[in-house]
Design an enzyme around this catalytic site. Structure first.
Site, PDB file in Angstrom:
ATOM      1  NE  ARG B 310      -4.262  -0.109   1.479  1.00 25.82           N
ATOM      2  CZ  ARG B 310      -5.333   0.288   0.767  1.00 25.82           C
ATOM      3  NH1 ARG B 310      -5.513   1.557   0.505  1.00 25.82           N
ATOM      4  NH2 ARG B 310      -6.204  -0.582   0.334  1.00 25.82           N
ATOM      5  CD  GLU B 721      -7.402   1.927   6.272  1.00 26.64           C
ATOM      6  OE1 GLU B 721      -6.310   1.427   6.529  1.00 26.64           O
ATOM      7  OE2 GLU B 721      -8.104   1.567   5.309  1.00 26.64           O
TER       8      GLU B 721
END
Lengths: 163, 854
Positions: B310, B721
């Site tokens: 990520r 997030e």
């Protein structure tokens, strides 16, 4: 000890903290154990109306005194005004710090009403305290919330300070 | 009419405010219950020479002691199976469990710990990224994403900056520590109540390590007192220990970590050391980026592979990078395995490019917002990510333009300049940063969910999914989605305790996608039930109204009633329809399954479309710094996000402000400090400062744009997030403030920008301005070892000494990148303060001087 209006009698090791006495011997698990060092405020309860960190004090010290926990704030099904305000203004997320936040807020509002100054009060001699956002934030700074629900907490308390 | 888009309170609101909400340790102890704890390694790296438990076993109240020999398997791991639960021979981090202790009381546990005789040989630990690089010690392989022709772009670059950005870890500090309670059942069956974001993982790891079948283990979770990623994988460790005790002793077993132990012995956000080299033109438009990302993985992989992935897919953040080479490695160090933490590596990638934007602006003497805006992804061109995913319906330019206007960015830059010129006591800084966060698990198979919907005869509904509630409100969202399908009041829907008994093979509540996946699965279940109910309803209405045929497509659910849209005055209440269906012997329960469509990624080529969509945003922060103490105050924050159409706007607002505050903590006050032994020193809120209510920005404007995003459930977008990354603007506002005092250098700053770090930089620039040498403070020099303390250095050549305009075409400025403190430059492994940065700094200065002479 009177807890939430009921006389409670328990036999415990004198070293038992008030928090452990409440949670483990009286079944009052609303008060939470966060850091267990008196730093996070999750264990906040009221003793004769004053807020204290129950993890940092011995239960035996409060014989004969009145302890109020989160379970004792509501009047039957009628939530306490602070509890209602926290619901209305989203003053929580995971809920773990919430009992401590609410107990703290109840006592804090009373302190302000009694004219107690805080570290950010400009006029220490003033008879009345105006609960500005800054005052609210300073006075609630002993209760940590990792979810960061602080804006909602300030709004909830402000709604009561204005009322 | 629809409940979607309404602000109803969190479904646990009454319980949270009354203290009625139950967390693991609030479950009343049962008869015969044992308390569980463990005895762990005193060394970050050490070999067991002998272990004698005989005295400990004699301690009154001790029921049992177990070691690795009592486990069926001892090796596990969510991605690569490399983790040892109970040390067999070599311990890899401080506190790694060696002996599991089961006792009647905490006093007995304490006595047992004191009575365990462990003889251990201390081995040399690796405690820095630099040390791991020097030792060539990595977890998993090297990952890479590449696009365009990087070499050619650098060869023809107008300008080049090289640097190193150092990012610290952070503790999750969920208020409820890791906790688990296990009840033994008949035969070998276990019922596990775990404070976990991933009950299926707890089920799998417990079954695997104890040698049970998966169907013998049930894991339940009502709610967590915070998770933030820390309970995605690491809830398994206490669960296995308690399950081992329950299985062996046939007694209920409870384990609850103390906050101190939780902080000391569980994994954190990954610290990163990111080296970068960026090429850009005179307008500040980036033409190429070369980045090497080194994640500190800790002792075992845990989720590091996915976290690093990520970081690599988020190295672009909101900006188009035409030529790019991003390489990532996971360093193996002797710390507890670092793990998921809100943002999951995305922040550590994205903050790197934001740092670059800030530096390009200073280098060119341009405004940092303007540089960012020029590099921002486009709508119809410059809109393909470095891994080849097309940005559909890109809202970033709109967000940048709208927020810069609404927050009066330009005027405030002028005001900040004026303030800094006038104030002798304070400094101000202002920064505007962007956000683009990909939504979906990057592992394709995880993007599925199932849900169970049961309707009862009074018309009320129970829903069960694999989503776990940790305060984010996923259960409230799902409740609203289900209520909306049948047009009933949300009070008539209850989202049940998450249990592997009802939902099997579920994914973690992670990647911000719990509502996307589980909500969609719940809706799918409702749709299947409605298909059957519609037949019942249409037959009923056809029978009552001669002239209309039974046509199930014309059945409408509205306001608690059901009717045929052609005869809306004839209605059934929802409970009436349910009863009718029951008497017709129609099934009133259903499982729904959902898979995220059209996603995929191939790491072998670093290309694909791993995300269903992106959550976008931007934020602008203004900070005030005390020039004498380094104290930082965040005075004003403005946020604008694209989160589609909210299912519950109030909950989303809480996620945005909460995530921002959490990100702000990571980047400003939360300072993980370690002793030379690798022991965490800041392991309680006394020394580890998470933001408190007084740190909340006094002006905190949050808004969202209208976006009819259609790909996700009800047009919503995930929000758990992404807003954490908006806190970058606070960090870069500090960097911006320092640029007013850093003279010829580009101000450097490591995370966290704590009061100490800021004061240190202020002192450094003050001394340098006076022509005096700067000696880093002892803490920086390493007597108290920071996890990462290298710092980009050496921009003093630019601007004045080498004017950009004087460069011939094709010239590049070579910026020496050296490192102080940990000796990363020469691969040395510092273990104490003697290898201080004062020495290194002087070497650096010599190097600088040499470069300048050239």
């Amino acid at each position: 000890m009177t807890v939430n209006g009921e006389t409670k009698s328990v036999s415990i090791d004198p070293r038992t903290s008030l928090l452990d006495a409440l949670r483990e011997y009286m079944g009052l698990t609303g008060s939470k154990k966060g850091c267990d060092h008196g730093q996070c405020g999750a264990c906040t309860v009221l003793v004769d109306g004053r807020r204290i960190n129950s993890c940092l004090t011995f239960a035996v010290m409060y014989q004969g005194q009145k302890v109020t926990t989160i379970e004792g704030l509501a009047n039957g099904d009628q939530l306490h005004a602070v509890q209602q305000a926290f619901v209305k203004h989203d003053g929580f997320q995971c809920g773990y710090c919430t009992p401590g936040q609410i107990c703290s807020a109840v006592a804090m509002l009373a302190e302000a009403k009694a004219g107690c100054a805080s570290a950010v009060t400009a006029d220490l001699a003033a008879a009345n305290v105006t609960l500005t956002d800054e005052e609210i934030r300073e006075r609630m700074s002993g209760n940590l919330c990792r979810c960061g629900a602080y804006p909602g907490i300030v709004e909830a308390i402000r709604s009561l300070a204005e009322a | 009419m629809s409940i979607i888009g309404k602000n109803i309170p969190h479904d646990s609101a009454p319980g949270h405010v009354s203290g009625e909400s139950v967390y693991i340790d609030d479950i009343a102890p049962s008869r015969n219950e044992l308390l569980v704890d463990y005895f762990g390694s005193p060394f970050a790296h050490g070999r067991i020479k002998s272990l004698d438990l005989s005295d400990a076993l004699k301690v009154p109240g001790v029921a049992a002691l177990y070691t690795y020999k009592d486990l069926h398997h001892n090796v596990f791991g969510p991605i690569t199976q490399d983790e040892i639960l109970l040390v067999e021979d070599v311990a890899e981090f401080i506190g790694q469990p060696i002996v599991v202790i089961a006792a009647e009381s905490r006093a007995a546990i304490k006595a047992a710990k004191a009575a365990i005789k462990l003889d251990m040989e201390e081995l040399k630990p690796v405690l820095t990224v630099a040390g791991a690089i020097a030792a060539g010690q990595y977890l998993d392989k090297t990952y890479k994403i590449e696009r365009g022709n990087v070499a050619a772009a650098f060869a023809s670059a107008d300008h080049i900056i090289e640097g190193r950005f150092v990012i610290a870890g952070a503790d999750h500090f969920y208020l409820e520590s890791q906790a688990c309670l296990v009840y033994p059942g008949e035969y070998n069956q276990l019922t596990i109540h775990s404070s976990t974001q991933n009950p299926s993982e707890v089920q799998h790891v417990v079954a695997h390590l104890l040698g049970l079948q998966l169907n013998e283990v049930v894991c339940l979770i009502k709610r967590m007192g915070g998770g933030f990623g820390g309970k995605e994988c690491q809830a398994t460790h206490p669960a296995v220990m308690a399950a081992l005790v329950a299985l062996k002793t046939k007694r209920p077993a409870r384990i609850v970590y103390t906050k101190d132990d939780d902080m000391k012995y569980t994994g954190k956000r990954h610290p990163y050391q990111n080296d970068y080299k960026v090429a850009f033109d005179s307008e500040g438009v980036i033409t190429a980026l070369e980045a090497s990302l080194y994640a500190d993985g800790g002792a075992y992989n845990d989720l590091s592979t996915a976290v690093l992935g990520r970081s690599l897919t988020h190295i672009d953040n909101a900006y188009y990078l035409p030529n790019l080479l991003a390489v990532g490695k996971i360093c193996k160090t002797n710390f507890p395995p670092n793990t998921a933490f809100r943002g999951f590596g995305g922040p550590q990638g994205a903050i790197t490019i934001e740092n670059i934007m800030e530096e390009i602006a200073v280098y060119l003497g341009q405004d940092a917002y303007e540089v960012r805006r020029k590099n921002c992804y486009g709508v119809s061109d410059r809109n393909v990510t470095h891994y080849g995913q097309l940005l559909v319906n890109n809202t970033l330019p709109q967000i940048f333009d709208e927020l810069s206007q609404s927050c009066n960015y330009a005027e405030r830059v002028t005001a900040v300049k004026k303030f800094n010129a006038e104030s002798k006591t304070h400094l101000k800084g202002l920064s505007f940063t962007g956000l683009k966060f990909g939504i979906s698990f990057t592992n394709k198979f995880l993007n599925q969910a199932n849900a169970l919907v049961n309707i009862y005869l009074d018309g009320t509904i129970q829903v069960s999914t694999g989503a776990t509630e940790m305060g984010q409100g996923v259960n409230t969202n799902i409740k609203m989605l289900v209520a909306d399908e049948f047009a009933i009041a949300p009070e008539h829907v209850i989202v049940m305790t998450t249990s592997t008994e009802k939902n099997n093979n579920t994914s973690a509540t992670a990647a911000s996608s719990a509502t996307d996946l589980n909500g969609s699965a719940a809706v799918n279940a409702c749709l299947k039930i409605k298909e059957r109910l519609n037949v019942v309803a249409s037959n009923y209405f056809a029978g009552r109204e001669i002239g209309i045929g039974a046509y199930s497509d014309s059945i409408v659910y509205e306001g608690g009633f059901v009717f045929d849209e052609r005869r809306p005055h004839v209605k059934l209440t929802f409970p009436e329809l349910v009863n009718l269906a029951y008497r017709e012997r129609v099934s009133l329960g259903e499982r729904g399954h959902y898979i995220t469509p059209s996603i995929g990624f191939d790491w072998s080529v670093g290309q694909g479309s791993p995300f269903l969509y992106f959550t976008n945003g931007a934020s602008c922060s203004e900070v005030l710094i005390d020039r004498f103490t380094g104290e930082l105050k965040v005075e004003r924050v403005d946020i604008l996000m694209d989160i589609g159409k909210s299912i519950n706007p109030g909950l989303n607002r809480g996620q945005i402000t909460g995530a921002f505050i959490q990100g702000m903590g990571w980047l400003t006050t939360e300072d993980l400090r370690y002793a030379a032994s690798g022991a965490l020193l800041s392991y309680s809120p006394t020394t580890y400062k998470i933001p408190n209510i007084y740190d909340t920005p006094p002006v905190f404007n949050v808004d969202t744009i209208d976006n009819d995003c259609t790909v996700n459930v009800k047009g919503s977008k995930a929000v758990g997030e992404p807003p954490l990354l908006l806190a970058f603007s606070v960090f870069f506002a500090v960097k911006n403030a320092l640029s007013y005092v850093s003279g010829k250098e580009i101000a450097t700053l490591v995370t966290p920008a704590s009061g100490e770090e800021i004061l240190s930089r202020l002192t450094e620039y003050k001394l340098k301005a006076a022509g005096l040498p700067f000696t880093p403070w002892p803490a920086e020099a390493g007597s108290v070892l920071q996890r990462a303390m290298s710092r980009a250095k050496g921009y003093s050549l630019i601007q004045d000494s080498v004017s950009a305009a004087t460069l011939a075409e094709g010239d590049t400025i070579k910026i020496p990148v050296t490192v102080n403190g940990n000796g990363a430059g020469n691969g040395e492994e510092p273990l104490n303060g003697t290898n201080g940065s004062a020495l290194k700094a002087s070497e650096d200065e010599q190097e600088l001087a040499t470069e300048a002479a050239i």
